[in-house]
Structures are given as C-alpha cells and as structure tokens.
Design an enzyme around this catalytic site. Structure first.
Site, short mmCIF file in Angstrom:
data_model
loop_
_atom_site.label_atom_id
_atom_site.label_comp_id
_atom_site.label_asym_id
_atom_site.label_seq_id
_atom_site.Cartn_x
_atom_site.Cartn_y
_atom_site.Cartn_z
N ASP A 13 0.82 -1.23 0.00
CA ASP A 13 0.00 0.00 0.00
C ASP A 13 0.84 1.27 0.00
O ASP A 13 0.65 2.15 -0.84
CB ASP A 13 -0.94 0.04 1.22
CG ASP A 13 -2.10 -0.93 1.09
OD1 ASP A 13 -2.36 -1.39 -0.04
OD2 ASP A 13 -2.73 -1.23 2.12
N ASP A 122 -7.82 3.41 11.21
CA ASP A 122 -6.52 4.08 11.20
C ASP A 122 -6.55 5.47 10.57
O ASP A 122 -5.89 6.38 11.03
CB ASP A 122 -5.48 3.18 10.52
CG ASP A 122 -5.15 1.97 11.38
OD1 ASP A 122 -5.27 2.09 12.62
OD2 ASP A 122 -4.79 0.91 10.84
N SER A 171 -3.84 -8.33 5.63
CA SER A 171 -3.37 -6.99 5.98
C SER A 171 -2.84 -7.07 7.40
O SER A 171 -3.59 -7.38 8.33
CB SER A 171 -4.54 -6.01 5.88
OG SER A 171 -4.20 -4.83 6.57
N1 ARG Z 1 -8.83 -3.51 14.09
C1 ARG Z 1 -7.59 -3.07 14.64
C2 ARG Z 1 -7.65 -1.61 14.94
O1 ARG Z 1 -8.49 -0.93 14.42
C3 ARG Z 1 -6.41 -3.46 13.80
C4 ARG Z 1 -6.19 -2.69 12.55
C5 ARG Z 1 -5.09 -3.33 11.82
N2 ARG Z 1 -4.63 -2.58 10.73
C6 ARG Z 1 -4.11 -3.19 9.66
N3 ARG Z 1 -3.58 -2.45 8.73
N4 ARG Z 1 -4.12 -4.49 9.52
O2 ARG Z 1 -6.88 -1.15 15.71
#
Ligand code: ARG
Length: 402
Positions: A13, A122, A171
């Site tokens: 990404d 995120d 991911s």
């Molecule tokens: N669901 C978790 C969170 O929101 C993990 C996110 C993981 N991110 C990723 N790029 N795999 O904190």
C-alpha cells in the site's frame, strides 16, 4: 517543488503511494518509517524507499517512546477494547502522526500522507491527531482516494517496477504490543487461521510439554522486573512476547466494531500484552478497594474507547489518566504466572500495599474477624430487597385470586 511526507511501512500500500503521489501532486516525496518494534528490517525499508526515488527517508527508533508514552498508559488502564483487544495498532497511530508532523515541519512540507483505506479506524486516528497538531497541513490518503482492489494495486506496482517482498494475502500491522491480522480468508468468519498466519505464537501442537512459571514485578503499575531481573520496557515486552508466545499464549480471534460502523473479524497475536495486563489486573485486585476497582473499570472502558476511536488528543483521556495515576501509586508488587499449552494462570501475588489481611481472612481459630456482627449486617443489607420482593409476591397472589 512542494514536498509531501509519507508514513512508509515498506508494504504494498505505502509503496504504490510513492509513484501515485508524484504523478498526482507533482511533488517531491519524503518517506518516514517509525520503528515501534515491528519485525521488519529498517535498512531494507530505507533501501526500498530510495529505490522508489524519494527525496529523503527517515528511520526513527521510537520504541522507548512508544513504551513510555503509549503502552504504559495502556497497561495502567488495563486497556482492552471490547474487553479483548489490547489496542496495539490504535496506540501506534497517534505516535506515527506526531512524527509525521515533526518531519513535515523539518522538511518544510505542505502535506503529509498515509496509506490507510477509507474503511478502517486508522485513517481517523492519523488524521484527528495530525489536524490537532498542525491544522495547516494538507492530509492525503492515496489508498482511500484511489479505491483500488488489491489486484489493481499489484498491477500498478508491477508497472512501476516496485519490488515486492513476501506479500501476504492478509493486511498485517505489527509493533511491540502485538500483531493485527485482517482480511483474506479471515473474512470467512468460520475459517480458522492456519499456523503460518502467526509469528509470535507457537502452535499448541508444538509447544513444550513442561509448564513454566514466571514472575512479573510492577512499580506504580509499570512492569519493571521479569523473573527478578530488572529490564527496560522494550526488552521486557520482547521477552514476554517470546516466553508466552512459546507456550502458545496470545492469540485473540474476535468480532470487533469498527468506528465507521462495520463489524469485522480481527485476529491478533499479542502474548506480552495479554500477560502483562492480566498480571496488572491481579495486582490491582490486591491493592485497590472494591469501590476503587469497580469505578476504575468504568474509566478503563472509556479510556479504551477514546484510544480505539482515534481521540488520543481528547482532554478527557488526560483527565482519566490523572485518576488512574492516583490509583497506580499503590500498584507495586509481584505476580507469578504459570504458562502451559496456551493457558496463562496467575499462581501467586504479593505487594507491600496489599489490602489482604490474613488475620481477618483466615478460617483458623486465630481469626480476628468478629462473626457476631455479621448477623446485624445481613439483617440490614437485604432489608430493602427483601421488602420489595415480598411486595411483589403479594401483588402476584392478589392477581391470581382475581
Ligand atoms: N482492528 C484493529 C484496529 O483498528 C487493527 C487494525 C489493523 N490494521 C491493519 N492495517 N491491519 O486497531
């Protein structure tokens, strides 16, 4: 030419973001990778960034800062979103956002960029923090704007001669506080993740047949010694990940409510986080009063929610932490735990601030507890409830007579 600073992990990404930003914004790209204990080799990431033709690359070792400023508050708050997830990814985002803003200042950049999609938490965590720290910075989220499928991304990567490492169908986000694994086959909720998904936790069929006992000592709610040996936080967490992971401890597989309203299946491996929070909770039960404990639980839930939902800079978090800090003055002592075949069990605890009074608690004749006062206590304790219960029964009786 204007500059854009990109938070760069070296993965697919953020790698495709580099040529895309150049094409679409006519800008020079500066990349930044923050070391918060992910397994990747920073030199390899730096080389990758340079091969993509970035103007400048920064590798920042923020492991100690991540522990002290983010993981420690999480331990003291027993931070578990929806009672399960120790917030590894969530905690890292405000730290990375802070570094992005620092470097943007240093480089005189007009914008910062991150590789989050529009479906996750995120993007919120990065952007709320960036906007809070420097409202003048433009924020670019190429993956969100672009909205490509993974195959389209792979195609674009190939066209741009982007060398891809071992690409995973999942991911993955990782740091000292754990690995977060999403997507791919895990989107089938009944699919059980296969062994190769995990890096920190040994499959149960391959763990030791011997149990192991460890001891963790805390000072004011912070873990300081493992098996009697004083350690810095980075080493202590790495060692806890190693020890607990080797016994098959640390996998979480649950359904989580994302901020944007999506329910998602999340798989984590976070041995150290699970072990440290469990030990910390046990010690708190020994040194805090029942009222402190139950009130603190409400504070903890709110704390975890704020952190999960990207509001790291919300003043309420500081307010909650001020309360928590007061309670932690007493959280000193040692917790022993047994590790065996995926199971972690507290086996002992002690504290100079212990509220456990042997003379009170013992069933031996030496007990100082005056049992005669209990009958009066029982009488008054249940008075209101008993009275109401009888009134209810009377009501039912009258109804039946009619
Ligand atoms: N669901 C978790 C969170 O929101 C993990 C996110 C993981 N991110 C990723 N790029 N795999 O904190």
């Amino acid at each position: 030419m204007k500059k854009i600073v990109l938070a760069y992990s070296g993965g697919l990404d953020t790698s495709v973001c580099v040529p895309w930003l150049k094409e679409n914004y006519d800008a020079e790209i500066v990349t930044m990778t923050v070391d918060i204990g992910q397994i990747d080799d920073l030199a390899v990431i730096q080389k990758k960034a340079e091969d993509l033709g970035v103007l400048n690359h920064y590798s920042i070792d923020a492991r100690q800062e991540f522990c002290e400023g983010y993981i420690f508050p999480c331990i003291r708050a027993n931070g578990l979103y929806q009672n399960k997830y120790p917030l590894g990814t969530a905690l890292s985002r405000p730290l990375i956002a802070t570094k992005l803003v620092d470097i943007a200042k240093k480089e005189g950049a007009v914008a910062v960029a991150h590789g989050s999609t529009g479906k996750g938490n995120d993007q919120v965590r990065f952007e709320v923090t960036i906007k809070g720290l420097d409202p003048s910075l433009e924020i670019i989220a190429p993956i969100r704007e672009w909205n490509l499928t993974r195959d389209q991304e792979l195609d674009y990567a190939q066209k741009n001669n982007i060398v891809l490492g071992k690409s995973s169908e999942y991911s993955i986000d990782e740091n000292l506080w754990g690995r977060s694994i999403e997507g791919g086959k895990l989107e089938d909720l009944m699919y059980e993740p296969s062994e190769e998904v995990f890096q920190l936790v040994t499959p149960l069929t391959k763990t030791s047949d011997n149990e192991e006992e460890i001891s963790l000592s805390f000072v004011e709610g912070i873990p300081k010694r493992l098996n009697g040996v004083e350690m810095g936080p980075v080493d202590l967490i790495l060692e806890m990940n190693r020890k607990l992971g080797a016994h098959g401890i640390g996998i979480i597989d649950h359904i989580e409510d994302r901020l944007v309203g999506i329910k998602s299946r999340e798989v984590y491996e976070c041995p150290a986080a699970i072990g440290i929070i469990e030990a910390h909770k046990e010690l708190e039960k020994l040194v805090l009063t029942r009222r402190e404990l139950s009130f603190k639980q409400r504070i903890e839930e709110e704390w975890a929610w704020l952190v999960y939902s990207g509001l790291w800079l919300e003043p309420l978090r500081y307010d909650l932490e001020a309360f928590i800090a007061l309670t932690q003055k007493k959280v000193d002592g040692e917790v022993k735990m047994k590790l065996y075949k995926g199971n972690l069990r507290v086996s002992g605890r002690s504290s100079p601030s212990s509220l456990y009074d042997y003379a009170m608690a013992t069933y031996e004749a030496s007990s100082t507890f005056d049992q005669t006062s209990s009958s009066g206590f029982v009488e008054l304790w249940g008075l209101g409830s008993r009275t109401a219960f009888r009134a209810l029964q009377r009501g039912e009786g009258e109804k039946n007579e009619k």
